[in-house]
Design a protein around this motif. Structure first.
Motif, PDB file in Angstrom:
ATOM      1  N   GLY A  57       0.805  -1.214   0.000  1.00 25.94           N
ATOM      2  CA  GLY A  57       0.000   0.000   0.000  1.00 25.94           C
ATOM      3  C   GLY A  57       0.839   1.265   0.000  1.00 25.94           C
ATOM      4  N   ASP A  58       2.034   1.153   0.546  1.00 29.69           N
ATOM      5  CA  ASP A  58       2.797   2.367   0.816  1.00 29.69           C
ATOM      6  C   ASP A  58       3.823   2.708  -0.257  1.00 29.69           C
ATOM      7  OD1 ASP A  58       1.353   2.425   3.031  1.00 29.69           O
ATOM      8  OD2 ASP A  58       2.946   1.821   4.406  1.00 29.69           O
ATOM      9  N   MET A  59       3.858   1.956  -1.342  1.00 29.92           N
ATOM     10  CA  MET A  59       4.912   2.124  -2.335  1.00 29.92           C
ATOM     11  C   MET A  59       5.041   3.573  -2.831  1.00 29.92           C
ATOM     12  SD  MET A  59       7.094   0.058  -2.919  1.00 29.92           S
ATOM     13  CE  MET A  59       8.485  -0.079  -4.015  1.00 29.92           C
ATOM     14  N   ASP A  60       3.907   4.167  -3.243  1.00 32.33           N
ATOM     15  CA  ASP A  60       3.935   5.547  -3.743  1.00 32.33           C
ATOM     16  C   ASP A  60       4.399   6.508  -2.673  1.00 32.33           C
ATOM     17  OD1 ASP A  60       3.188   4.924  -6.260  1.00 32.33           O
ATOM     18  OD2 ASP A  60       1.033   5.242  -5.925  1.00 32.33           O
ATOM     19  N   GLU A  61       3.796   6.299  -1.509  1.00 27.08           N
ATOM     20  CA  GLU A  61       4.138   7.143  -0.375  1.00 27.08           C
ATOM     21  C   GLU A  61       5.634   7.091  -0.104  1.00 27.08           C
ATOM     22  OE1 GLU A  61       2.351   6.875   3.834  1.00 27.08           O
ATOM     23  OE2 GLU A  61       0.673   6.616   2.443  1.00 27.08           O
ATOM     24  N   VAL A  87      12.025  13.334   0.098  1.00 27.76           N
ATOM     25  CA  VAL A  87      12.048  14.261   1.228  1.00 27.76           C
ATOM     26  C   VAL A  87      13.142  13.866   2.207  1.00 27.76           C
ATOM     27  CG1 VAL A  87      10.699  15.208   3.131  1.00 27.76           C
ATOM     28  CG2 VAL A  87       9.568  14.656   0.971  1.00 27.76           C
ATOM     29  N   LEU A  88      13.233  12.553   2.448  1.00 22.76           N
ATOM     30  CA  LEU A  88      14.198  12.083   3.431  1.00 22.76           C
ATOM     31  C   LEU A  88      15.635  12.328   2.997  1.00 22.76           C
ATOM     32  CD1 LEU A  88      12.585   8.757   4.690  1.00 22.76           C
ATOM     33  CD2 LEU A  88      12.842  10.888   5.929  1.00 22.76           C
ATOM     34  N   LYS A  89      15.887  12.211   1.686  1.00 25.62           N
ATOM     35  CA  LYS A  89      17.251  12.423   1.202  1.00 25.62           C
ATOM     36  C   LYS A  89      17.738  13.833   1.504  1.00 25.62           C
ATOM     37  CE  LYS A  89      17.847   8.987  -2.410  1.00 25.62           C
ATOM     38  NZ  LYS A  89      17.495   8.688  -3.792  1.00 25.62           N
ATOM     39  N   THR A  90      16.852  14.808   1.231  1.00 25.55           N
ATOM     40  CA  THR A  90      17.253  16.182   1.533  1.00 25.55           C
ATOM     41  C   THR A  90      17.410  16.357   3.037  1.00 25.55           C
ATOM     42  OG1 THR A  90      14.928  16.729   1.396  1.00 25.55           O
ATOM     43  CG2 THR A  90      16.273  17.332  -0.488  1.00 25.55           C
TER      44      THR A  90
END
Lengths: 287, 170
Positions: free
Chosen positions: A66-70, A77-80
Motif C-alpha cells: 500500500g505504501d509504495m507511492d508514499e 524528502v528524506l534524502k534532503t
C-alpha cells in the motif's frame, strides 16, 4: 454429611471461600505467589513472542504494497533531510565534545550513572479493557525486579515493573489509573506534583498532573519530568507536556492534562533501568 | 469427559494467547472483546450452569495468572458469570441466536461492571461512565464474536454428544 459436601451450593461456597483466601494472600504479599504466575507465563512467553513477531511482520508486509507511492515521495524528502541532518550532526558532535569537557570540568554526576540499561521487547498486552499493562520478554532470570523503572531511551517515561516472573514481566504504564509518579514542573518557579493515570484520559493516551502547588503557575506547553522523589524513578526523565489546565470548583482542585512524549500504542521496545550502585535513588528517604 | 477437558484447556490457552497479542490490533472504539468471557457464557448456555461455573473458574484463574494482578478476582467473577448465565437460561430454548445474544450481552455488561467496581475499591468510582465507555461497547463486541464462537461450539458439542451416544450403543 457426605450429601451436603457433594451438593452444588456447598461446592460453590467452598470454591468461593478458597478463591477469596487466594485473593487475600496474593493481594497482601505478591512475592509468595509469583511461582503460580510462572506456571502460565513461562510456557506462554515463547508463544507470545512468536505470535507478536508474526503479527508485526504481517503488518509490515501488508503495508509494503500500500505504501509504495508514499515511500517514493517520502524517500525524496528524506534524502534532503539526511543532508540537512548530517550538517547539523557535525555541528552537534563539536558541541557534544565541548559539553563533555565542561561536564568533566564541573565534575557533574551523571544522573543515570547508577543504572544499567536492559533492552526488552513488548510481547503481549493486558487481556482486558480496564488496565494499561503490557508484558515484556525479560524477567527475574535477567535480574528484573518489581518497581524497576521502564523508559524508552532517555527521552520518555513508560512506567514501572508491576510483577516479575521468571522469563517475562508486566509493566504498569504511567497512563494506568493505578500508576503514580512523582513529577517536577520544569520551568523557573516550577514545583513538585504527581502524575497519575485517569480512566477518562487514558483512552486518549493522556494522564493527569495532580497536587500542583498553589504558587505554581502551570501553563499549556510546560514540560513535566520525573522528580526522583518516591524512590522508584530516577530524576529528570521526560514524562510529557501540559496540554490543558482544568479547574473544578476551587483553585485547590485544579489539575493539568499531560500528553506523554510517548505514544503507548506504538511502543514495541523499551528499556528497563536496573540500579547497579546499590544506592537508593535520590529522595527515597522521604518515602 | 476427558476429551471435553482437553478441548477446553487447549481453547483457553489459545484464546489467552490471542487475547494478549493480536486482539490489540482489532480494537474498536478503544475496546477489544473478552474472548474468555464469551467462552464461559456460551459453555454455560449450551451445557448448563455446572459446566459454565467450572469453565468460568478455571479460565478465570488462567486470566488472573496472565494479567499479573491479584490472583482469584477473574476466577471468582468467571465462576459467577458461568453460574448466572447457565442458571438464568436453564428453562429457555438454547439454540436460539437471540436468546444467546441477549445472555452474552447482559452477562458481559454485568461482568465488566463488577471488574470495574472491584478493582477501583478505594478510589473514585464513576460506574455509569465506565459502563458507557467500556462495558457497553465491549458487550456489543462480545456479542458479535459470540455469533462465531456459538456456531463452532454448537458443532463441537453435537459431535461430542454423538460420540457419547455411539459409545453407549456398543
Amino acid at each position: 454429611m457426605l450429601r451436603i459436601i457433594r451438593s452444588k451450593p456447598f461446592i460453590i461456597i467452598a470454591v468461593t471461600v478458597l478463591l477469596l483466601v487466594l485473593l487475600g494472600i496474593s493481594g497482601m504479599n505478591n512475592s509468595r505467589l509469583t511461582w503460580l504466575n510462572n506456571i502460565v507465563s513461562v510456557p506462554m512467553k515463547p508463544l507470545q513472542s512468536a505470535v507478536t513477531s508474526i503479527g508485526q511482520s504481517l503488518k509490515s508486509g501488508l503495508s509494503y504494497f500500500g505504501d509504495m507511492d508514499e515511500v517514493k515521495t517520502e524517500n525524496e524528502v528524506l534524502k534532503t533531510r539526511v543532508a540537512e541532518l548530517e550538517k547539523a550532526n557535525r555541528e552537534l558532535v563539536l558541541l557534544e565534545e565541548k559539553n563533555n569537557e565542561l561536564r568533566e570540568a564541573l565534575n557533574l554526576k551523571d544522573e543515570f550513572g547508577d543504572y544499567s540499561i536492559i533492552g526488552a521487547n513488548i510481547i503481549a498486552v493486558e487481556p482486558g479493557n480496564w488496565f494499561n499493562v503490557f508484558t515484556i520478554d525479560i524477567g527475574t532470570r535477567e535480574g528484573i525486579e518489581v518497581d524497576y523503572p521502564v523508559v524508552t531511551g532517555m527521552k520518555g517515561l513508560v512506567g514501572k515493573i508491576l510483577t516479575a516472573d521468571y522469563t517475562s514481566s508486566k509493566v504498569l504504564t504511567i497512563i494506568d489509573e493505578d500508576s503514580a509518579a512523582a513529577a517536577f514542573i520544569s520551568k523557573s518557579g516550577g514545583g513538585h506534583a504527581v502524575v497519575r493515570g485517569d480512566i477518562n484520559l487514558k483512552e486518549l493516551g493522556f494522564c493527569r498532573l495532580d497536587f500542583i502547588p498553589l504558587d505554581v503557575d502551570v501553563e499549556v506547553g510546560d514540560n513535566i519530568e520525573t522528580s526522583g522523589l518516591g524512590g522508584i524513578f530516577p530524576k529528570g526523565i521526560t514524562i510529557g507536556k501540559v496540554i490543558e489546565v482544568r479547574k473544578s470548583s476551587s483553585e485547590l482542585n485544579r489539575y493539568a492534562v499531560i500528553e506523554p512524549t510517548l505514544d503507548f500504542k506504538q511502543l514495541e521496545e523499551v528499556y528497563v533501568l536496573k540500579n547497579i550502585s546499590g544506592n537508593e535513588p535520590a529522595g527515597s528517604v522521604l518515602k | 469427559m476427558k476429551i471435553r477437558v482437553i478441548i477446553y484447556t487447549v481453547s483457553i490457552f489459545i484464546i489467552l494467547l490471542f487475547q494478549t497479542t493480536w486482539l490489540e490490533h482489532i480494537r474498536i472504539m478503544g475496546v477489544k472483546p473478552n474472548l474468555i468471557l464469551v467462552l464461559v457464557i456460551l459453555s454455560a448456555l449450551i451445557n448448563g450452569y455446572t459446566e459454565g461455573a467450572v469453565v468460568g473458574a478455571f479460565s478465570g484463574l488462567a486470566l488472573d495468572l496472565v494479567s499479573g494482578r491479584t490472583i482469584g478476582l477473574y476466577a471468582l467473577l468467571g465462576l459467577y458469570a458461568g453460574l448466572l448465565a447457565g442458571y438464568a437460561s436453564r428453562k429457555l430454548y438454547k439454540e436460539n441466536y437471540l436468546v444467546m445474544l441477549f445472555f452474552v450481552f447482559f452477562t458481559s455488561v454485568l461482568y465488566e461492571s463488577a471488574v470495574y467496581l472491584l478493582t477501583s475499591i478505594g478510589s473514585e468510582i464513576h460506574l455509569l461512565q465506565a459502563i458507557a465507555l467500556k462495558a457497553f461497547p465491549e458487550a456489543v463486541y462480545n456479542s458479535a464474536v459470540a455469533l462465531i464462537f456459538y456456531f463452532i461450539m454448537i458443532r463441537i458439542n453435537r459431535r461430542l454428544q454423538g460420540e457419547i451416544k455411539l459409545a453407549r450403543k456398543y
